[in-house]
Design a protein around this motif. Structure first.
Motif, PDB file in Angstrom:
ATOM      1  N   THR A  42      23.899  17.998  77.732  1.00 42.77           N
ATOM      2  CA  THR A  42      23.506  19.540  77.552  1.00 42.77           C
ATOM      3  C   THR A  42      22.101  19.535  77.564  1.00 42.77           C
ATOM      4  OG1 THR A  42      23.573  19.296  75.140  1.00 42.77           O
ATOM      5  CG2 THR A  42      25.715  20.091  76.481  1.00 42.77           C
ATOM      6  N   TYR A  43      21.821  20.655  78.025  1.00 45.28           N
ATOM      7  CA  TYR A  43      20.211  21.273  77.994  1.00 45.28           C
ATOM      8  C   TYR A  43      19.464  20.390  78.822  1.00 45.28           C
ATOM      9  CZ  TYR A  43      21.951  24.115  74.145  1.00 45.28           C
ATOM     10  OH  TYR A  43      22.879  25.125  73.416  1.00 45.28           O
ATOM     11  N   VAL A  44      19.676  20.197  80.272  1.00 48.97           N
ATOM     12  CA  VAL A  44      19.185  19.438  81.130  1.00 48.97           C
ATOM     13  C   VAL A  44      18.532  20.387  81.964  1.00 48.97           C
ATOM     14  CG1 VAL A  44      20.261  17.220  80.743  1.00 48.97           C
ATOM     15  CG2 VAL A  44      21.299  18.863  82.496  1.00 48.97           C
ATOM     16  N   VAL A  45      18.853  21.734  82.040  1.00 48.47           N
ATOM     17  CA  VAL A  45      18.387  22.735  82.768  1.00 48.47           C
ATOM     18  C   VAL A  45      18.093  23.882  82.088  1.00 48.47           C
ATOM     19  CG1 VAL A  45      19.348  21.731  84.970  1.00 48.47           C
ATOM     20  CG2 VAL A  45      20.434  23.427  83.682  1.00 48.47           C
ATOM     21  N   PRO A  46      17.116  24.756  82.448  1.00 46.42           N
ATOM     22  CA  PRO A  46      16.994  26.007  81.705  1.00 46.42           C
ATOM     23  C   PRO A  46      18.281  26.772  81.369  1.00 46.42           C
ATOM     24  CG  PRO A  46      15.382  25.816  83.412  1.00 46.42           C
ATOM     25  CD  PRO A  46      16.489  24.461  83.506  1.00 46.42           C
ATOM     26  N   PRO A  47      18.482  27.365  80.313  1.00 46.49           N
ATOM     27  CA  PRO A  47      19.767  27.950  80.124  1.00 46.49           C
ATOM     28  C   PRO A  47      19.993  29.478  80.615  1.00 46.49           C
ATOM     29  CG  PRO A  47      18.498  27.943  77.977  1.00 46.49           C
ATOM     30  CD  PRO A  47      17.820  27.057  79.167  1.00 46.49           C
ATOM     31  N   ASP A  48      21.070  29.835  80.844  1.00 46.45           N
ATOM     32  CA  ASP A  48      21.380  31.332  81.220  1.00 46.45           C
ATOM     33  C   ASP A  48      20.524  31.881  82.451  1.00 46.45           C
ATOM     34  OD1 ASP A  48      22.927  31.433  79.039  1.00 46.45           O
ATOM     35  OD2 ASP A  48      21.311  32.345  77.870  1.00 46.45           O
ATOM     36  N   VAL A  49      20.321  30.965  83.651  1.00 43.09           N
ATOM     37  CA  VAL A  49      19.845  31.375  84.890  1.00 43.09           C
ATOM     38  C   VAL A  49      20.661  31.570  85.788  1.00 43.09           C
ATOM     39  CG1 VAL A  49      18.250  30.238  86.696  1.00 43.09           C
ATOM     40  CG2 VAL A  49      17.717  29.428  84.488  1.00 43.09           C
ATOM     41  N   PRO A  50      20.511  33.040  86.483  1.00 42.72           N
ATOM     42  CA  PRO A  50      21.490  33.336  87.127  1.00 42.72           C
ATOM     43  C   PRO A  50      21.636  32.514  88.796  1.00 42.72           C
ATOM     44  CG  PRO A  50      19.705  34.789  87.314  1.00 42.72           C
ATOM     45  CD  PRO A  50      19.639  34.000  86.040  1.00 42.72           C
ATOM     46  N   PRO A  51      22.721  32.651  89.392  1.00 46.03           N
ATOM     47  CA  PRO A  51      22.684  31.862  90.640  1.00 46.03           C
ATOM     48  C   PRO A  51      21.383  32.236  91.535  1.00 46.03           C
ATOM     49  CG  PRO A  51      24.726  33.048  90.173  1.00 46.03           C
ATOM     50  CD  PRO A  51      23.940  33.500  89.094  1.00 46.03           C
ATOM     51  N   SER A  52      20.836  30.931  92.050  1.00 46.64           N
ATOM     52  CA  SER A  52      19.637  30.981  92.641  1.00 46.64           C
ATOM     53  C   SER A  52      19.212  29.878  93.609  1.00 46.64           C
ATOM     54  CB  SER A  52      18.307  31.307  91.788  1.00 46.64           C
ATOM     55  OG  SER A  52      18.194  30.225  90.820  1.00 46.64           O
ATOM     56  N   TRP A  53      18.449  29.826  94.158  1.00 45.13           N
ATOM     57  CA  TRP A  53      18.156  28.518  95.095  1.00 45.13           C
ATOM     58  C   TRP A  53      18.324  27.327  94.332  1.00 45.13           C
ATOM     59  CZ3 TRP A  53      19.336  26.181  99.057  1.00 45.13           C
ATOM     60  CH2 TRP A  53      18.650  25.187  99.507  1.00 45.13           C
ATOM     61  N   GLY A  63      22.557  24.930  78.668  1.00 43.88           N
ATOM     62  CA  GLY A  63      21.706  24.226  79.585  1.00 43.88           C
ATOM     63  C   GLY A  63      22.319  23.072  80.488  1.00 43.88           C
ATOM     64  N   GLN A  64      23.545  23.627  81.102  1.00 46.81           N
ATOM     65  CA  GLN A  64      24.035  22.834  82.288  1.00 46.81           C
ATOM     66  C   GLN A  64      24.141  23.377  83.573  1.00 46.81           C
ATOM     67  OE1 GLN A  64      27.396  22.529  79.596  1.00 46.81           O
ATOM     68  NE2 GLN A  64      27.670  20.226  79.837  1.00 46.81           N
ATOM     69  N   ASP A  65      23.872  22.839  84.699  1.00 37.89           N
ATOM     70  CA  ASP A  65      23.983  23.211  86.010  1.00 37.89           C
ATOM     71  C   ASP A  65      25.486  23.833  86.189  1.00 37.89           C
ATOM     72  OD1 ASP A  65      24.509  23.713  88.973  1.00 37.89           O
ATOM     73  OD2 ASP A  65      22.203  22.861  88.932  1.00 37.89           O
ATOM     74  N   VAL A  66      26.055  24.819  86.621  1.00 33.90           N
ATOM     75  CA  VAL A  66      27.308  25.317  86.758  1.00 33.90           C
ATOM     76  C   VAL A  66      27.891  24.409  88.172  1.00 33.90           C
ATOM     77  CG1 VAL A  66      28.776  27.202  87.197  1.00 33.90           C
ATOM     78  CG2 VAL A  66      27.128  27.491  85.566  1.00 33.90           C
ATOM     79  N   PHE A  67      27.152  24.263  89.082  1.00 37.39           N
ATOM     80  CA  PHE A  67      27.699  23.669  90.226  1.00 37.39           C
ATOM     81  C   PHE A  67      28.077  22.329  89.912  1.00 37.39           C
ATOM     82  CE2 PHE A  67      27.182  21.047  93.953  1.00 37.39           C
ATOM     83  CZ  PHE A  67      28.187  21.683  94.766  1.00 37.39           C
ATOM     84  N   TRP A  68      27.392  21.448  89.251  1.00 41.62           N
ATOM     85  CA  TRP A  68      27.344  20.026  89.367  1.00 41.62           C
ATOM     86  C   TRP A  68      28.499  19.960  87.894  1.00 41.62           C
ATOM     87  CZ3 TRP A  68      26.520  17.265  92.760  1.00 41.62           C
ATOM     88  CH2 TRP A  68      25.470  17.411  93.856  1.00 41.62           C
ATOM     89  N   LEU A  69      28.447  20.824  87.060  1.00 31.38           N
ATOM     90  CA  LEU A  69      29.557  20.924  85.884  1.00 31.38           C
ATOM     91  C   LEU A  69      30.983  20.939  86.463  1.00 31.38           C
ATOM     92  CD1 LEU A  69      30.143  20.269  82.957  1.00 31.38           C
ATOM     93  CD2 LEU A  69      29.547  22.914  82.677  1.00 31.38           C
ATOM     94  N   LEU A  70      30.923  21.954  87.513  1.00 27.75           N
ATOM     95  CA  LEU A  70      32.000  22.139  88.098  1.00 27.75           C
ATOM     96  C   LEU A  70      32.846  21.350  88.813  1.00 27.75           C
ATOM     97  CD1 LEU A  70      34.209  24.784  88.304  1.00 27.75           C
ATOM     98  CD2 LEU A  70      32.724  25.447  90.523  1.00 27.75           C
ATOM     99  N   THR A  71      31.834  20.350  89.503  1.00 28.05           N
ATOM    100  CA  THR A  71      32.291  19.110  90.304  1.00 28.05           C
ATOM    101  C   THR A  71      33.282  18.199  89.510  1.00 28.05           C
ATOM    102  OG1 THR A  71      30.454  17.823  90.145  1.00 28.05           O
ATOM    103  CG2 THR A  71      30.552  19.687  92.000  1.00 28.05           C
ATOM    104  N   PHE A  72      32.383  18.033  88.216  1.00 25.54           N
ATOM    105  CA  PHE A  72      33.451  17.102  87.004  1.00 25.54           C
ATOM    106  C   PHE A  72      34.420  17.835  86.733  1.00 25.54           C
ATOM    107  CE2 PHE A  72      29.190  15.217  86.699  1.00 25.54           C
ATOM    108  CZ  PHE A  72      29.216  14.253  86.640  1.00 25.54           C
ATOM    109  N   ALA A  73      34.483  19.106  86.444  1.00 28.00           N
ATOM    110  CA  ALA A  73      35.618  19.888  86.017  1.00 28.00           C
ATOM    111  C   ALA A  73      36.720  19.970  86.874  1.00 28.00           C
ATOM    112  CB  ALA A  73      35.253  21.077  85.476  1.00 28.00           C
ATOM    113  N   ILE A  74      36.437  20.326  87.873  1.00 26.90           N
ATOM    114  CA  ILE A  74      37.594  20.288  89.133  1.00 26.90           C
ATOM    115  C   ILE A  74      38.096  18.810  89.359  1.00 26.90           C
ATOM    116  CG2 ILE A  74      36.312  20.276  91.166  1.00 26.90           C
ATOM    117  CD1 ILE A  74      39.374  22.519  90.441  1.00 26.90           C
TER     118      ILE A  74
END
Length: 285
Positions: A42-53, A63-74
């Protein structure tokens, strides 16, 4: 079986669409192996950042990247559903084939047990199982519990086919030629039930994923193992929707819905292949 699947991909639009959706979900899951972040860090990226480049699906309050976290989750969610489905297929195949082939007293005893499992309220049993096993709860135990109670309906379907197969001429020929019961069931009867096994496997994966997500959202599973349900659980714990962090819930839900639709289309199209009356009904309408 492989030839049947290839024919369905070429000639059945529902099957092709379902296969494409499942393949897309599988590709997302496979990307977990090249993730730049560990699954539970956790807290490896800035928290609560909306979707962006930099962060395509945004970041969480942890502090987790939703995209990469979602790859593990699915990936974990798919593996869980597949594991439950495979374990329950072994039970449903063994009980359904043996019951249909032997008939008589064996059939009555096995189907009595089978029908008892059909009427058991599964969700309360799994919640009770969690509280009993809370100190030792793991995904392996949960998968084993779900597989142990999720085979009964499919076993009855397989048994109905086996009842028909045992009266066929080729079965009698196999008996007279000296083949054992195991050889007859595996070499002669199993190929006839494989389309049903495929269809029920898709449905069982959907069922097990849905139950796992429900249990995880309620906190009744291992909360330290990433899954789609766990992402939603932690989002609820941080009141993500109230705080306006909609992407933390929206993208996991969208991906699991895509998974459900893909598996459902595969199961429906295989059911049409098994039962020609379904195709005739669709043509008639």
């Amino acid at each position: 079986m492989l030839r049947t699947l290839l024919d369905l991909v070429r000639h059945n639009r529902e099957f092709a669409a379902g296969a494409a959706l499942v393949l897309l979900v599988a590709i997302v899951a496979a990307l977990s192996f090249v993730s730049p972040y560990p699954a539970n860090l956790t807290y490896v990226v800035p928290p609560d950042v909306p979707p962006s480049w930099p962060y395509l699906l945004g970041t969480t309050s942890r502090g987790q990247d939703v995209f990469w976290l979602l790859t593990f989750a699915i990936r974990n969610t798919l593996l869980f559903g597949l594991g439950v489905a495979l374990l329950s297929r072994v039970l449903s195949l063994a009980i359904g084939l043996v019951s249909g082939y032997l008939g008589g007293a064996v059939d009555r005893v096995l189907m009595s047990i089978n029908d008892s499992f059909i009427v058991i309220p599964l969700f309360p049993i799994l919640v009770l199982f969690y509280f009993v096993m809370r100190e030792h709860m793991s995904w392996a135990w949960l998968a084993l519990a779900m597989a142990s109670i999720g085979w009964a309906y499919d076993a009855r379907l397989i048994r109905s086919v086996a009842l028909s197969l045992r009266t066929r001429e080729f079965t009698q020929t196999s008996i007279f030629s000296g083949m054992s019961m195991r050889q007859i069931l595996v070499e002669e009867h199993l190929p006839y039930v494989l389309p049903i096994v495929f269809s029920t496997t898709m449905n069982n994966i959907n069922w097990s994923i849905g139950l796992e997500v429900t249990l995880a959202v309620l906190g009744f599973t291992d909360i330290n193992r990433p899954s789609v349900g766990m992402m939603i659980y932690w989002a609820n714990q941080h009141t993500a929707m109230v705080a306006g962090i909609w992407w933390w819930i929206a993208f996991p839900v969208a991906l699991v819905v895509m998974t459900f639709i893909g598996l459902f289309l595969l199961a429906v199209s295989m059911n049409e292949y098994i039962d020609p009356r379904s195709r005739l009904a669709r043509v008639g309408t």
